[in-house]
Enzyme design. Structure first.
Site, short mmCIF file in Angstrom:
data_model
loop_
_atom_site.label_atom_id
_atom_site.label_comp_id
_atom_site.label_asym_id
_atom_site.label_seq_id
_atom_site.Cartn_x
_atom_site.Cartn_y
_atom_site.Cartn_z
N ARG A 116 20.34 9.71 -1.54
CA ARG A 116 21.12 10.73 -0.85
C ARG A 116 20.26 11.85 -0.27
NH1 ARG A 116 26.87 11.27 -1.53
NH2 ARG A 116 27.54 9.16 -1.10
N HIS A 151 5.50 5.63 -11.83
CA HIS A 151 4.60 4.76 -11.05
C HIS A 151 4.77 5.12 -9.57
CE1 HIS A 151 2.83 0.46 -10.61
NE2 HIS A 151 2.59 1.16 -9.53
N GLU A 175 1.19 5.53 -13.71
CA GLU A 175 0.71 4.20 -13.36
C GLU A 175 0.45 4.10 -11.86
OE1 GLU A 175 3.12 1.57 -16.62
OE2 GLU A 175 3.81 1.48 -14.58
N HIS A 190 7.11 -4.47 -18.23
CA HIS A 190 7.69 -5.09 -17.04
C HIS A 190 8.79 -6.07 -17.45
CE1 HIS A 190 7.48 -5.32 -12.65
NE2 HIS A 190 8.15 -6.44 -12.85
#
Ligand SMILES: CC(=O)[C@@H](O)[C@H](O)COP(=O)(O)O
Ligand SMILES: NCC(=O)COP(=O)(O)O
Length: 237
Positions: A18, A43, A70, A190
C-alpha cells in the site's frame, strides 16, 4: 535450546503493498521480541521489494535480541552491515533477480572472496554465518573461509519432508555433526514451518538457531503472531 529468529521480510511485503507504513516493521519486530522470539532476521534485496536498507538502519537501533542481517555481500550490503553492526550477518549467494534464496555458497570456489568479506565483518565484532547446501564439501569449505557458523539451506528438507522425512533429514545430520567437529555453529533456515520444525529439531544435533519467516507469517494469519511464536518456542526447547 535452539533460538528462534523471526524473519520479518513478509511484514515489509505487506506494508509495501500500500506504500504507507502499515504494518510498521519496527513495531512488529518489538512485538515479536515481546512474544519471546530470540532474534529478528531481515534479508534486504537489491530491489528493496520487502525490507528496505533504511528499515535495517531503523531496526538496528531498536532490536534488543539478536539482529541477523542476510544477503549477498555486494558493496552496498557490506556498507550497510558495517554501518549497522548487527549481532550476526548471514552471507547468501542469491542473484539480484532471484525470487527467494535458492542455493548455498560454493565455499571452495569462493573461498578467498568469502575470507575477505568475513574478515571485515569479524573485525567489527559481527558474528558471520554462511548459507550452504547440506554437503560435506561445503561445510569443510565454510570452515576455511573463517566463518563462525553455517546456515543450512533447508528448502530440500522441507520439500522432502512430505515424501520421506528420514531420507530428507539424513544429509543435514551428517553436515551438522561435521560442522560441530570443525568448531562451526549451526543455523538453519528456509521453508521451515510448524509442520516440519519439530522433526527437524529432534533429529538435528547442535542446532543453535533457526530463522523462519514465510511460513510463520502465513500461520500467524490464522492464529496470530503471539500464539504462533509461542508454538515454535515450545517445539524448539
Ligand atoms: C536465506 C533465506 O533462506 C531467507 O532469507 C530467505 O531467502 C528469505 O528471503 P525472502 O523473504 O526474500 O524470500
Ligand atoms: N534464513 C532463512 C530465513 O530467514 C527465513 O526463510 P523463510 O522461512 O522465509 O523461507
Amino acid at each position: 535450546m535452539t533460538r528462534l529468529s523471526v524473519n520479518i521480510n513478509k511484514i515489509a511485503t505487506l506494508r509495501n503493498a500500500r506504500g504507507g507504513d502499515i504494518p510498521n516493521v519496527v513495531k512488529a519486530a518489538q512485538d515479536i521480541e515481546a512474544f519471546g522470539a530470540q532474534g529478528i532476521t531481515v534479508h534486504p534485496r537489491p530491489d528493496e521489494r520487502h525490507i528496505r536498507y533504511q528499515d535495517v538502519r531503523g531496526l538496528a537501533k531498536v532490536v534488543q535480541t539478536e539482529f541477523n542481517v542476510e544477503g549477498n555481500p555486494n558493496t552496498k550490503f557490506i556498507d550497510l552491515v558495517l554501518q549497522t553492526t548487527p549481532a550476526q550477518v548471514t552471507l547468501v549467494p542469491d542473484a539480484v533477480d532471484a525470487l527467494t534464496s535458492n542455493a548455498g555458497w560454493d565455499t571452495i570456489k569462493y573461498k578467498e572472496y568469502l575470507q575477505g568479506v568475513i574478515s571485515r565483518f569479524k573485525a567489527e565484532g559481527i558474528r558471520t554465518s554462511i548459507f550452504v547446501n547440506p554437503e560435506l564439501k561445503w561445510i569443510e569449505g565454510a570452515k576455511a573461509t573463517g566463518a563462525d557458523r553455517i546456515e543450512l539451506y533447508t528448502e530440500a528438507f522441507a520439500t522432502g519432508y512430505t515424501i520421506d522425512k528420514h531420507k530428507a533429514i539424513a544429509p543435514y545430520v551428517v553436515c551438522a555433526q561435521k560442522a560441530h567437529e570443525l568448531g562451526l555453529g549451526v543455523n538453519a533456515g528456509h521453508d521451515l514451518s510448524l509442520e516440519n520444525i519439530q522433526f527437524f529439531k529432534e533429529q538435528l544435533p547442535y542446532l543453535d538457531e533457526v530463522s523462519i519467516g514465510h511460513a510463520l507469517i502465513a500461520e500467524s494469519l490464522y492464529d496470530g503472531l503471539e500464539t504462533v511464536i509461542k508454538n515454535y518456542l515450545n517445539l524448539l526447547k
